[in-house]
Design an enzyme around this catalytic site. Structure first.
Site, mmCIF file in Angstrom:
data_model
loop_
_atom_site.group_PDB
_atom_site.id
_atom_site.type_symbol
_atom_site.label_atom_id
_atom_site.label_comp_id
_atom_site.label_asym_id
_atom_site.label_seq_id
_atom_site.Cartn_x
_atom_site.Cartn_y
_atom_site.Cartn_z
ATOM 1 N N THR A 1 -2.442 49.134 -61.202
ATOM 2 C CA THR A 1 -2.083 50.255 -62.068
ATOM 3 C C THR A 1 -0.631 50.690 -61.883
ATOM 4 O O THR A 1 -0.149 51.535 -62.610
ATOM 5 C CB THR A 1 -2.999 51.466 -61.786
ATOM 6 N N GLU B 1 0.322 67.161 -59.804
ATOM 7 C CA GLU B 1 0.529 67.544 -61.211
ATOM 8 C C GLU B 1 -0.792 68.073 -61.759
ATOM 9 O O GLU B 1 -1.865 67.674 -61.311
ATOM 10 C CB GLU B 1 1.087 66.368 -62.022
ATOM 11 N N GLY C 1 1.088 57.902 -55.737
ATOM 12 C CA GLY C 1 2.066 58.634 -54.939
ATOM 13 C C GLY C 1 1.419 59.762 -54.151
ATOM 14 O O GLY C 1 1.596 59.877 -52.939
ATOM 15 N N THR C 2 0.619 60.585 -54.850
ATOM 16 C CA THR C 2 -0.058 61.711 -54.184
ATOM 17 C C THR C 2 -1.131 61.175 -53.239
ATOM 18 O O THR C 2 -1.234 61.610 -52.096
ATOM 19 C CB THR C 2 -0.722 62.634 -55.235
ATOM 20 N N SER D 1 -6.510 57.454 -53.258
ATOM 21 C CA SER D 1 -6.169 56.074 -53.609
ATOM 22 C C SER D 1 -4.959 55.669 -52.777
ATOM 23 O O SER D 1 -4.081 56.494 -52.522
ATOM 24 C CB SER D 1 -5.846 56.017 -55.099
ATOM 25 N N ASN E 1 -10.989 48.612 -57.413
ATOM 26 C CA ASN E 1 -11.458 48.752 -58.792
ATOM 27 C C ASN E 1 -11.956 47.442 -59.384
ATOM 28 O O ASN E 1 -12.932 47.413 -60.119
ATOM 29 C CB ASN E 1 -10.339 49.315 -59.675
ATOM 30 N N GLU F 1 -22.033 59.084 -35.866
ATOM 31 C CA GLU F 1 -22.718 57.816 -35.581
ATOM 32 C C GLU F 1 -22.099 56.637 -36.331
ATOM 33 O O GLU F 1 -22.132 55.508 -35.864
ATOM 34 C CB GLU F 1 -24.207 57.936 -35.914
#
Length: 454
Positions: free
Chosen positions: A183, A75, A148-149, A144, A210, A258
């Site tokens: 969230t 979006e 959803g994305t 994250s 978070n 490495e």
């Protein structure tokens, strides 16, 4: 030795915004893509070698510098903020990819329906960027696990990246679900599904949650109400430290491959803990010595970790310490000897050396208006510790509570998923927990007994 950054979903794009702000500052690049006047930079002692910026920036014919980055979201609102923000002239318009409808916190929408429509376009943009590189080091992903994305599209893209760029290193900086702060309601589903899908496709995944970073900001930086900008600026200091040796001079340089070689003992055990020191506000910095010994010790403290878990309850498998700034190898060695002598830091008995060191002479830069103090030296620690299993078991417990009632599952099935995928993903994570447990128990003597039997 170029790196391509791919920022996916709202979390990835916002962290990316903070990262590029810092990279521009470190390399003396203005928001319009031009470099600062070289004379003034020499006076500010901010002068760097000419090719240092080529890791993250490509130079155009007109002398502008364009980030090797792609921002993608299903979006448009979050990426529109960059398109209208102070750095709008920095990024190439083709590198910002937006869809029309959101993934709505649904892994299946990001992976199958809505994400499926944008993926070919995204892979095409990545191919164009990689064609401009002379020696591509790897891809760095920012996303994250709970969106959803961030979950769906990331796992779809990683699958395609593995097919197209097989051996190229793929690192991911991932915002993982916190114990208490959440969230979205379907966070456990998205996180378990994407972790299962990405096991075979990403080489190293650095988890940050978070809640842990909120606590760091509140306790260390005296911020009563930390914003996402505060969190992201702290995260980008860590990311900058990891890539510093590719860009600047140092006594011991560390490249992306490495990290993989030294931190991942078995392919599935690729979730290191991240910590950083000194995290200190400008008011306190004047009263602190911040010696190498002190900052190394702080890195092993639970309060400096970016994930909510207790490293004292687990065992260290491997540990990578990346120093930058005013650091001498002799002091580093002394600090490590002190660490090894401490009872609270336990290593697995089959890994005798345990430490990988990186030393870079470029001190950390600080974004103006940031909560962090300007310091002469800093250290970022990446450590593979069996205590991270605690984070996975928390997540699995939440998943089980919801999946026992099949709550919210119909939203995923309606977008083309099958219920069997949930079961398969959950079993995979149960196996991961077991793997960590076995690593903590494994002993050299047991293995010798087994060897003698053959």
């Amino acid at each position: 030795r170029e790196i391509i950054s791919i920022h996916i979903g709202q979390a990835g794009v916002q962290i990316g915004n903070a990262c590029w702000e810092l990279y521009c500052l470190e390399h003396g690049i203005l928001p319009n893509g031009l470099r600062q006047d070289q004379d003034s930079k020499r006076q500010n002692k901010q002068w760097h070698s000419d090719d240092s910026f080529s890791t993250f920036f490509s130079e155009t014919g007109s002398g502008r510098f364009v980030p090797r980055a792609i921002f993608v979201d299903l979006e448009p609102t979050v990426i529109d903020e960059i398109r209208c923000g102070p750095y709008k002239k920095l990024f190439h318009p083709d590198q910002m990819l937006t869809g029309k409808e959101d993934a709505a916190n649904n892994y299946a929408r990001g992976h199958y329906t809505v994400g499926g429509e944008i993926i070919d376009n995204l892979m095409d943009r990545i191919r164009k960027l990689s064609d401009q590189c002379s020696a591509l080091q790897g891809f760095v992903l920012f996303n994250s696990l709970s969106g959803g994305t961030g979950s769906g599209l990331s796992s779809l893209m990683l699958e395609r990246l593995t097919v197209d760029y097989g051996k190229t290193t793929k690192l991911a900086y991932v915002v993982s679900p916190s114990p208490l702060v959440s969230t979205s309601v379907v966070e456990p589903y998205n996180a378990v599904l994407t972790t299962h899908t990405c096991f075979n496709y990403s080489d190293v995944v650095f988890l940050m949650d978070n809640e842990a970073i909120y606590d760091v900001c509140m306790n260390k930086l005296d911020k009563e109400r930390p914003t996402y900008t505060s969190l992201n600026r702290l995260i980008c200091q860590i990311i900058s430290s990891m890539s510093a040796s590719l860009r600047f001079e140092g006594a011991l340089n560390v490249d992306l491959k490495e990290f993989e070689t030294n931190l991942v003992p078995y392919p599935r055990i690729h979730f290191p803990l991240v910590s950083y020191a000194p995290i200190i506000s400008p008011e306190r910095a004047y009263h602190e010595k911040l010696s190498i010994n002190e900052i190394t010790d702080s890195c092993f403290q639970r309060s400096n970790l970016m994930v909510k878990c207790d490293p004292r309850l687990g065992k260290y498998i491997a540990c990578c310490l990346l120093y930058r700034g005013d650091v001498v190898p002799k002091d580093v060695n002394t600090a490590i000897v002190n660490m090894k002598s401490k009872r609270s830091i336990q290593f697995v008995d089959w890994c005798p050396t345990g430490f990988k060191i990186g030393i870079n002479y470029q001190p950390p830069s600080v974004v103006p208006g940031s909560d962090l103090a300007k310091v002469s030296r800093a250290v970022c620690m990446l450590s593979n510790n069996t205590a991270i299993a605690e984070a996975w078991s928390r997540l699995d417990h939440k998943f089980d509570l919801m999946f026992a009632k099949r709550a919210f599952v119909h939203w995923y099935v309606g977008e083309g998923m099958e219920e069997g995928e949930f079961v398969e993903a959950r079993e995979d994570l149960a196996a991961l927990e077991k793997d960590y447990e076995e690593i903590g128990l494994e002993s050299v003597e047991d293995d010798l007994d087994n060897y003698n039997e053959y």
